[in-house]
Design a protein around this motif. Structure first.
Motif, PDB file in Angstrom:
ATOM      1  N   GLU A 212      91.757  38.939  68.636  1.00 27.60           N
ATOM      2  CA  GLU A 212      91.197  39.062  67.287  1.00 27.60           C
ATOM      3  C   GLU A 212      90.913  40.525  66.959  1.00 27.60           C
ATOM      4  O   GLU A 212      91.184  40.999  65.847  1.00 27.60           O
ATOM      5  CB  GLU A 212      89.916  38.232  67.154  1.00 27.60           C
ATOM      6  CG  GLU A 212      89.331  38.256  65.749  1.00 27.60           C
ATOM      7  CD  GLU A 212      88.093  37.380  65.614  1.00 27.60           C
ATOM      8  OE1 GLU A 212      87.547  37.308  64.498  1.00 27.60           O
ATOM      9  OE2 GLU A 212      87.670  36.784  66.626  1.00 27.60           O
ATOM     10  N   THR A 250      91.305  29.362  66.507  1.00 26.93           N
ATOM     11  CA  THR A 250      90.272  30.085  65.755  1.00 26.93           C
ATOM     12  C   THR A 250      90.849  31.310  65.055  1.00 26.93           C
ATOM     13  O   THR A 250      90.486  31.624  63.908  1.00 26.93           O
ATOM     14  CB  THR A 250      89.140  30.524  66.699  1.00 26.93           C
ATOM     15  OG1 THR A 250      89.708  31.240  67.817  1.00 26.93           O
ATOM     16  CG2 THR A 250      88.372  29.320  67.208  1.00 26.93           C
ATOM     17  N   ALA A 253      93.127  30.427  61.969  1.00 30.03           N
ATOM     18  CA  ALA A 253      92.411  30.203  60.711  1.00 30.03           C
ATOM     19  C   ALA A 253      92.185  31.522  59.983  1.00 30.03           C
ATOM     20  O   ALA A 253      92.347  31.619  58.756  1.00 30.03           O
ATOM     21  CB  ALA A 253      91.081  29.507  60.991  1.00 30.03           C
ATOM     22  N   LYS A 254      91.792  32.537  60.719  1.00 33.33           N
ATOM     23  CA  LYS A 254      91.545  33.848  60.119  1.00 33.33           C
ATOM     24  C   LYS A 254      92.854  34.483  59.642  1.00 33.33           C
ATOM     25  O   LYS A 254      92.892  35.159  58.606  1.00 33.33           O
ATOM     26  CB  LYS A 254      90.855  34.747  61.142  1.00 33.33           C
ATOM     27  CG  LYS A 254      90.185  35.966  60.550  1.00 33.33           C
ATOM     28  CD  LYS A 254      89.268  36.650  61.556  1.00 33.33           C
ATOM     29  CE  LYS A 254      88.574  37.853  60.918  1.00 33.33           C
ATOM     30  NZ  LYS A 254      87.633  38.503  61.850  1.00 33.33           N
TER      31      LYS A 254
END
Length: 447
Positions: A212, A250, A253-254
């Motif tokens: 991320e 996760t 989604a971003k």
């Protein structure tokens, strides 16, 4: 001297021209090719009849012939970076009655072992090249760099030509080693974003807790230092998400929000940043299966696959094998500083009968190793890894289009003829073709 030359038959003059230099080219005052010898054309992988008459910079990369014509100054032992390596070239203006009418260029040395034995001037030049070569920017692959003229590859190239100028997202599917990044780079290079960055991230190679950060960046305490992520680095350019199937849900989604809204939120920030990025993604696993397993978001899948390109494994495009093998062979001969190497017929048989689970990348690695392991000018099977010598029968295609089969046979026959004979007139006669038809087929099959 003039009378001596006049007494020589034209065929003798042609032999002198073809053999006096390894590679040479003559251009007119407009930098268009008047003459180029056959050996140079073979190295450049362009038919001589197509090269003659063209601007020299369309045939020879990084050429400086136009500079010689403009300045009237000769270049002696000038470094010339071409097809992945440095060579030394001479370039001289051609002057008639005090007027520059063209230029003559020749490659002086293309063998690293010879270069190292030259004068201190040349050794100094090579030292400068070695010192600065790492500073050269990474050159992206172009569509022309993709080797192969099989029906599948031709279709992919045509699709890329149509979609590259757009901002459509593209999903590139293919087994490991098929060259998915090469196709992604060629899309970027042909797009309106080619002057901006091409940024890659391998989603499978970075730990989940860092992925991320790498993609979206962060505002780092305590000074609130901003670290740019790959999205920001690719602003106005292209972001290539390799092995996107390995991305955690996760982060998916971003990523979906970033694609939909055109904005990102760095870690540790409550502010968003606008980004203008084209998304290219690649996977070696069918994303549909990951969706069924709950490991990949269906809505993200539909956002990234406006266009899907499937890159076939090497075993499904073996008609491209000879071109690929010869390209890698020439590439590594130059890098190894060897003068000449050829594959023995037995070695070619092993290579062509192998099933290539590692695809084009495996072929590239095998050719590279064989070049360094070759003891003489012929690469024998002893230079191949043991698994290649476990000969397997080629799988027989269950359903074959008759026209494709005819074209494959035609291409194979012309390839073999070109390997055994250089004179196109003789080849045309052997195959029962006119010379013009032979040249058309050589161009069609990119031989």
């Amino acid at each position: 001297m003039k009378s001596v030359l006049q007494q020589l038959p034209e065929s003798v003059l042609a032999q002198i021209l073809e053999n006096a230099f390894q590679w040479f080219v003559v251009v007119d005052k407009n930098s268009r090719i008047l003459y180029i010898n056959e050996d140079y054309c073979q190295f450049l992988e362009v038919p001589r009849d197509q090269a003659i008459g063209k601007p020299v910079d369309e045939v020879i990369e990084n050429t400086k012939m136009h500079e010689v014509i403009k300045s009237g100054m000769a270049h002696q032992a000038s470094p010339h970076y071409i097809k992945g390596t440095y060579m030394l070239a001479n370039r001289v203006p051609l002057i008639v009655d005090g007027e520059i009418v063209g230029a003559f260029g020749s490659v002086v040395f293309r063998d690293m072992n010879d270069w190292k034995k030259l004068s201190s001037h040349v050794r100094t030049t090579m030292d400068k090249i070695n010192m600065t070569s790492h500073e050269a920017p990474n050159k992206l692959y172009r569509l022309e760099d993709i080797k192969g003229s099989s029906k599948a590859i031709r279709s992919i190239k045509e699709t890329i030509q149509m979609i590259a100028p757009s901002d459509l997202s593209v999903l590139i599917e293919g087994e490991s080693g098929t060259g998915k990044e090469l196709f992604a780079q060629s899309i970027h290079e042909r797009s309106e974003r080619a002057e901006f960055p091409f940024v890659k991230i391998n989603c499978a190679a970075i730990p989940e807790d860092l992925l991320e950060l790498e993609i979206f960046g962060a505002n780092i305490e305590p000074e609130k230092h901003h670290r740019k992520g790959r999205f920001e680095l690719a602003d106005n350019g292209t972001l290539f998400l390799d092995e996107i199937g390995a991305m955690p849900l996760t982060i998916q989604a971003k990523l979906l929000r970033a694609i939909q809204e055109g904005e990102i939120e760095p870690i540790g920030s409550n502010m968003t940043k606008q980004v203008n990025v084209r998304i290219l993604a690649a996977t070696n696993r069918p994303l549909e299966h990951l969706i069924e397993q709950g490991k990949f978001r269906e809505d993200l899948y539909y956002r990234i696959q406006a266009i899907t390109l499937r890159i076939p494994p090497l075993r499904e495009r073996m008609e491209d094998f000879t071109e690929l093998a010869n390209t890698f062979l020439q590439q590594y001969i130059l890098k190894a500083g060897k003068r000449r190497l050829v594959l023995s017929s037995r070695t070619r048989e092993y290579l062509q009968n192998y099933h290539w689970p590692g695809n084009v990348r495996e072929l590239q690695n095998v050719i590279q190793a064989a070049v360094y392991l070759a003891e003489h000018e012929i690469i024998e099977p002893t230079a191949l890894p043991e698994q290649l010598k476990q000969v397997r029968k080629k799988p027989v295609t269950q359903f074959v289009n008759l026209q494709d089969a005819i074209e494959d046979l035609e291409k194979m026959m012309i390839q073999h003829a070109l390997q055994d004979e250089k004179d196109k007139r003789i080849i045309a006669k052997q195959l029962g073709l006119s010379r013009s038809t032979l040249y058309e087929k050589i161009k069609k099959y990119n031989l």
